[in-house]
Every structure is written in C-alpha cells, then in structure tokens.
Design an enzyme around this catalytic site. Structure first.
Site, PDB file in Angstrom:
ATOM      1  N   SER A   1    -102.585  36.350  67.341  1.00 53.27           N
ATOM      2  CA  SER A   1    -103.870  35.737  67.665  1.00 53.27           C
ATOM      3  C   SER A   1    -104.075  35.743  69.185  1.00 53.27           C
ATOM      4  CB  SER A   1    -103.959  34.327  67.069  1.00 53.27           C
ATOM      5  OG  SER A   1    -105.279  33.859  67.070  1.00 53.27           O
TER       6      SER A   1
ATOM      7  N   ASP B   1    -109.399  39.363  57.741  1.00 55.51           N
ATOM      8  CA  ASP B   1    -109.294  38.282  58.727  1.00 55.51           C
ATOM      9  C   ASP B   1    -110.690  37.749  59.064  1.00 55.51           C
ATOM     10  OD1 ASP B   1    -108.853  36.656  60.944  1.00 55.51           O
ATOM     11  OD2 ASP B   1    -107.351  37.983  61.802  1.00 55.51           O
TER      12      ASP B   1
ATOM     13  N   HIS C   1    -106.271  35.626  58.490  1.00 52.81           N
ATOM     14  CA  HIS C   1    -105.764  35.694  59.861  1.00 52.81           C
ATOM     15  C   HIS C   1    -104.247  35.628  59.922  1.00 52.81           C
ATOM     16  CE1 HIS C   1    -105.893  35.564  64.149  1.00 52.81           C
ATOM     17  NE2 HIS C   1    -105.458  34.334  64.245  1.00 52.81           N
TER      18      HIS C   1
END
Length: 715
Positions: free
Chosen positions: A578, A653, A685
C-alpha cells in the site's frame, strides 16, 4: 574429583537438545493466529452497571475470573438446550447484565436469561442485512440492505427508515471512504429514542470498473471511486424517530462537497453535533443542530491549519451534564483535551502534553476524573492516565512499560488492563482507580517458547531535523557478529500507522521472525516522518510532497545498516504494501543501486488516481499541486531500474485500484525494462486467508533468490 562422562552419553544429550529446538515453518508463521502462535487473548467483558466482569474460556462463561474461584455463570451446553442450532460459544456478547446476555445468532439478536436458562427475547432481521448495530436501550437493531437503512424490533423485523430507489443515495453506511475517524453510518441516541445516520449521494462520483473472473464470461463490477480532483460525494445526516417513524434531515448544505463527520448526541437527545470539514480539509466548524427540527442552532468553534485539519473524535459529554463536553484536538501540535460548554464560547485547555492522547476511555465513579489512553513520553508505548477535570492533576494508571489496552468498568471504579512489551507476551490485570490494588487475571504463556528465533531490538536514529526515528532490528538466530548478513527492510511509512512499538516482539510479524531464524536474514523497519503518534509537525512534514522526507528517513536507516560491521551492504532488499508499496517503488527507482531487490504490494503509483478524502488532505488537488504530483509519480523513474522488482496486486482492489500498477507495468514495457508481476485473482487490497501464506512465500522466495551481491537486472 571430575567425573568421566561417556562420549555416547554426550552424543545422546546433544541429539536430545537439538531435537528440543523447534522450528517455525513459513505457513504457520504467516497464519500464526489460527495456529496458536500468538499470545492467548481471552474474551473479557464488563457486566453492565457493575464492577464485575466475565471471562469466556473453554465453552464456559466465568465471573470475576481469578478474583474468586472462577465460578461459571453458564456454559455452551446450557445455551444449546435453549438454542439447539448454536454450534459454539459466542466470542463476544453484545451486552451482559446480572441476569442476561445478548448475542447474535442466525440473523437474530438473542436475549438469554442465564439464571432461568431460557430465551427472554429474540429480535430477527433480514438475511441480507449488513452494518448491523444493536442498541440495548432502544431494544432494536439498525441495519442496511443495499443502499437503504432499516430497523428491527421484537415486533417488526424490517422497518424502513429510507426507501430510495436511486442506488446513488446510500444511507446508514460509513461515508467519506471511512476517513476522519468514520467507522460506521448509524448512531443511536443515548436513550434509544432516535437513530441518527449518515447518507451520501454518489451521483457525482465516477464509476470504476473491476472485473469478476469467476463467472462465464467474466462480468463487470462498477464501484464508486472518487479520484483526486474529481467529483465527490454529497453528504447528509438524518434523524429517525422510533416513536413517530419519521425522518428529519439536518439543515446542512453540502453541495460544495464538504464533509460531515464526528457525529455525536447531547445526553438529553435534544441536539446533534457535527464536525463539518471543507473539501480542502484545512478548516472545520463544530456545529450544533436541533435533533427534532434539523435546524442549525450555532457553530460552537472552528479550527484552521495551512496544511490540514482532521477531526477524528466525537464530543464526549461530562457525567450528569447536558452542556459541557470534552473535545480532542491537535491544534497546539499534539492531541490534547479541551473543555467546552454549549452555552458559551469559552474553552478551557485541560492538558498541555507534548505527546499524543489517543482516546477518551470514560470517567471514574465520582465524575471528577477522565480516563484517557495516550503515548506518554515514549511514542512507542500506550498508557492509561487519570486526569482531574478541575485541576488537571495526572495519575498514570499503567506504569508497566509496553502497549496497554484498557477497559473501564461501568461504575468507573476499576480498569482491566491488557498489555504486552517486546519480551512480555501478554499480562491482564484488574486495577483499582481508588487505590494501588491490582489483581492479575491471567498471564499468557510465550507461544513460541522453544522455537529457534532471532533477537528483536529497538533502535533510535536521528533525523536531519533532529527528531528521533524509531526502528526495530531482528538479528538472526545464532547471530555471529563476525559474519555478514543480508537485510530485508520492511516499510509502510504512511499516515495513521506505526510499525515499531514496545509490544510483543516489537510489533513484528512472525514471518519476519521466520526470515531471521530460518534464513539468516536481518529484518529492519523504521517509522519515518509522516507516521502516527508523533505530533502534527512530525506527521505533516509530508504535506504536498509525499515520498520525499519518507525516503530521506529510510535512507538514514540504510546508512545505519551499512555502518554495522555484520551487515552486507551489497545485499539489501525492501518490501512494503500500500503506502509501503509506494515507498518501495520510489526507493528502488529513485535511488537505484541501494537495493538489489524490491517487492511492492498494492502500491499507489500516481496520487492523482487515489481517493479524494485521503490524497487531497496530504497532497491537495492535483490541479493545485502539479509539481508535487509529478515528482511523486512512480512512472517517471522506471528507466532507473537497477535490480529485481516484483509488483503484486489483488485483481479487484477497491482501495488502490489496479490502474496504478497496470499503467506502471505499461511504462516498464515502453522503457524496455524487465519487471516481474503477480495478481491475486478476486482478492481486494489485502490478500487474506490461506492465500496469504502463498503471498508471503512468493515475496520471501523472491527476496532470497534475488538479493545477492552484484546481481543486476537484465534490462
């Protein structure tokens, strides 16, 4: 006289000793919670309106565990006699009183009378229900089906609060992409007579296409995704009357796409309070509305900041007061307590800490003291404090080093304190607020006792601005200072996260321990500027230039590693997910030659494609900060690739949408650069469940295979 020990006996003892040492395998390390490799965490809950508590253990519910002889209130067999379809003991109860427990089962809230061993009441709700919120005072459940909000009572399982046929109008769910402290969309009033709720109109929000590959043929799933600088949602707040079955909307005009957050009630149910944040997120107004008419009463206060404002906590009213409330604000640089009265504009700053308060936990029995959690002077820790509302006197309630999680008893006389530290798995105590008396409820055993492990240590480095940077280093098992070890740097580095804490194993994951113990790797993590719990100046250093100071700090970490005589400075690898994926790519491509190998998971590659609420706070709109966006755009640096790079995403995602990585791959192709890529089909995600073991094996195998001295990418 020295005794002679036969060689055969010595050999036998050596073999036995070797056999006693256990070894982690990677799958167990990744799935450690389900494998029993993390410290035991018993379920502990207070009994309403008392200082008594329950502990759920081995299908038994005990009262005042370890304060007495552990008497059981009831067991799973008792419950199953009343509810034959129940297969296991509920992990948590929605409420427990001196006679009853409330819990969810088969789309119903069950009220079980454990004295009589009978079901007192059952509130059913739809199988399609989501976002359930039970309120014992109202004796009702708020829930959503698709975009509408409903309420279930004992007499009616489906009362419609909203009936919008327009799918763009969504009620009763979290808004603003769950930023600014928003975790839910429904808010019961203190006496249960009303239900406030968020509503969002997503008509202006663009659709983003995700593809479901499990159908034949694959099908399109459009989600609403507000990208930086584009149309955002229009927010509203409604109040539903349980008595009249009517809805009144607060008189808020959000046509300018400003945010509403931190919804709270006055104790007498007369007013609703909202923090209204402008879309630029540098100004908010704390506003008071009439709950019956929806009309604005007044603005109580406002805050501005050249970088950003981010209210994340609701107003907390003082006991027995309908007018005085506490507010948490970072306006002086650290999260401190302020006292307000709705009848005047005078404010009183109750604390002036140069550290961060995290939460208001509650008030003691006298109502004269508030209990809060905060870092104290060491940002790696979390402590509980008692603060006198009149004179500001501070009492530390949790003196032991570590990260403490505290529950306050309903009557306000005791806390249950669960804590760990780098070498303490978990200790749980009941502590008196009136005296120094405490009782240990249980001590968790070390679940990895006897395993071959590395050693986990804390480090502190100095940033260029003089502030402390906290790091964690895990050295291999059988560490030899005369050897040279490869390093894997694990990074996140973004706002609202802190990886290095004085908790069990320093906050590390067990796969990191596996890498150190079984693969002779040094694992290193550093919390850079921008990360949480360090104060506004430290956190806001990233404003309009994400990636810059974070990389500067991480490279200081690299310099530290290279200064260690036992580190092989030519064998450094990096991995993050991320925001950590963004920094992994940025460090690999903007500082070529530092790392031989990198694995970037779910990475932001162009902040113009990230969601409005987050990216506009930290970077402003791209139209107003083109230079900052262009400098942080990962695509601009693909030509610098010097080493091995693996990009990993979840194929659906909804947070960092696939466009980020797919366009980055396109840039690599256009620049004739070879790069590796893996997509986890139908994962969002984060890759969770059993597939996470596959993910971490892929990541770590890639690092081990490629992080070799002198290895260069064949471009």
């Amino acid at each position: 006289m020295r005794k002679f020990i036969p060689f055969v006996l010595l050999l036998f003892v050596s073999i036995l000793t070797a056999q006693e040492v256990k070894h982690l395998n990677l799958e167990d390390a990744v799935l450690g919670y389900s494998k029993g490799l993390y410290p035991e965490r018993k379920s502990i809950q207070w009994i309403a309106n008392t200082d008594d508590y329950i502990v759920t253990e081995n299908d038994l519910v005990h009262v005042n565990y370890n304060l007495s002889r552990r008497p059981a209130l009831f067991n799973l067999e008792d419950l199953q006699k009343a509810i034959p379809s129940l297969k296991r003991m509920p992990r948590l109860f929605s409420k427990i009183t001196s006679e009853e427990v409330y819990f969810n089962h088969d789309n119903a809230m069950i009220r079980y009378h454990y004295i009589d061993k009978t079901i007192s009441e059952k509130i059913s709700y739809s199988e399609e229900a989501g976002n359930n919120e039970f309120n014992a005072t109202a004796n009702a459940i708020a829930y959503t089906i698709e975009n509408n909000l409903y309420v279930a009572t004992a007499s009616n399982s489906k009362i419609a609060v909203t009936t919008s046929e327009d799918k763009n109008i969504v009620s009763g769910q979290a808004i603003a992409r769950s930023e600014m402290g928003i975790t839910k969309g429904t808010f019961w009033s203190p006496k249960g007579n009303y239900l406030a709720f968020y509503q969002k109109d997503e008509s202006n929000v663009t659709d983003y296409p995700l593809v479901n590959v499990t159908t034949t043929p694959a099908t399109l799933n459009n989600i609403k995704y507000p990208m930086n600088g584009m149309g955002s949602e229009i927010a509203k707040a409604g109040v539903y009357s349980m008595k009249n079955n009517t809805v009144v909307y607060l008189d808020i005009d959000t046509s300018d796409e400003h945010y509403i957050t931190n919804l709270s009630w006055s104790p007498n149910e007369e007013y609703v309070f909202i923090a209204e944040v402008n879309r630029d997120q540098n100004h908010f107004w704390f506003t008071m509305y009439d709950a019956i008419t929806g009309k604005k009463v007044k603005t109580l206060f406002e805050e501005k900041n050249d970088k950003w404002v981010e209210p994340e906590h609701t107003a907390v009213f003082l006991p027995n007061s309908n007018t005085e409330f506490l507010w948490l604000s970072e306006r002086d640089g650290y999260m401190n307590l302020y006292l307000y009265d709705i009848n005047n504009k005078n404010e009183k700053q109750l604390t002036q800490f140069n550290w961060m308060i995290k939460n208001i936990i509650g008030f003691d029995e006298s109502g004269k003291n508030v209990i809060v959690s905060g870092t104290g002077t060491d940002a790696r820790e979390t402590k509980a404090f008692k603060i006198n509302l009149k004179n500001g006197k501070i009492t530390v309630l949790t003196s032991e080093p570590g990260v403490h999680s505290v529950q306050l008893s309903p009557k306000g006389n005791y806390i249950i304190d669960s804590y760990s530290s780098i070498d303490v798995p978990r200790i749980v105590k009941r502590k008196s607020l009136k005296s120094s008396k405490e009782v240990t409820i249980y001590t968790a055993q070390n679940p990895i006792e006897g395993f071959q492990l590395g050693t986990t240590e804390m480090v502190t480095l100095k940033a260029k601005d003089g502030s402390d940077l906290y790091g964690r280093i895990i050295k291999p098992a059988n560490f030899d200072a005369n050897k040279k070890y490869p390093v894997l740097v694990y990074v996140y580095g973004g706002p609202h996260a802190q990886l290095v804490t004085n908790s069990w194993l320093g906050g590390s994951n067990l796969w990191m321990q596996w890498m150190a113990a079984e693969k002779d790797y040094i694992m290193f993590t550093l919390d850079n500027h921008g990360s949480a719990h360090r104060g506004f100046e430290f956190e806001s250093a990233i404003h309009r230039q994400v990636g810059e100071i974070e990389m500067e700090d991480q490279l200081l970490g690299v310099d530290y590693l290279k200064s260690l005589p036992y580190v092989d400075g030519n064998r450094l690898a990096i991995h993050g997910w991320s925001y950590g994926g963004f920094l992994t790519n940025s460090l690999m491509l903007r500082h070529p030659g530092v790392f031989t190998t990198a694995v970037a998971g779910g990475p932001v590659t162009d902040w113009k494609w990230y969601e409005v609420m987050y990216s506009e706070r930290y970077m402003d709109r791209w139209q107003d900060n083109e230079a900052g966006f262009e400098k942080s755009r990962v695509h601009n640096y693909v030509g610098n690739l010097d080493g091995k790079l693996l990009e990993i995403i979840g194929s659906v995602d909804p947070v960092v949408v696939p466009q980020h990585t797919m366009t980055l791959l396109q840039s690599f192709v256009e620049n004739k650069k070879q790069v590796d890529f893996l997509s986890y089909p139908m994962h969002p995600h984060n890759v969770r469940g059993a597939d996470r073991a596959h993910l971490m094996k892929k990541v770590l195998d890639y690092v081990i295979e490629n992080n070799k001295s002198g290895l260069k990418n064949d471009n």
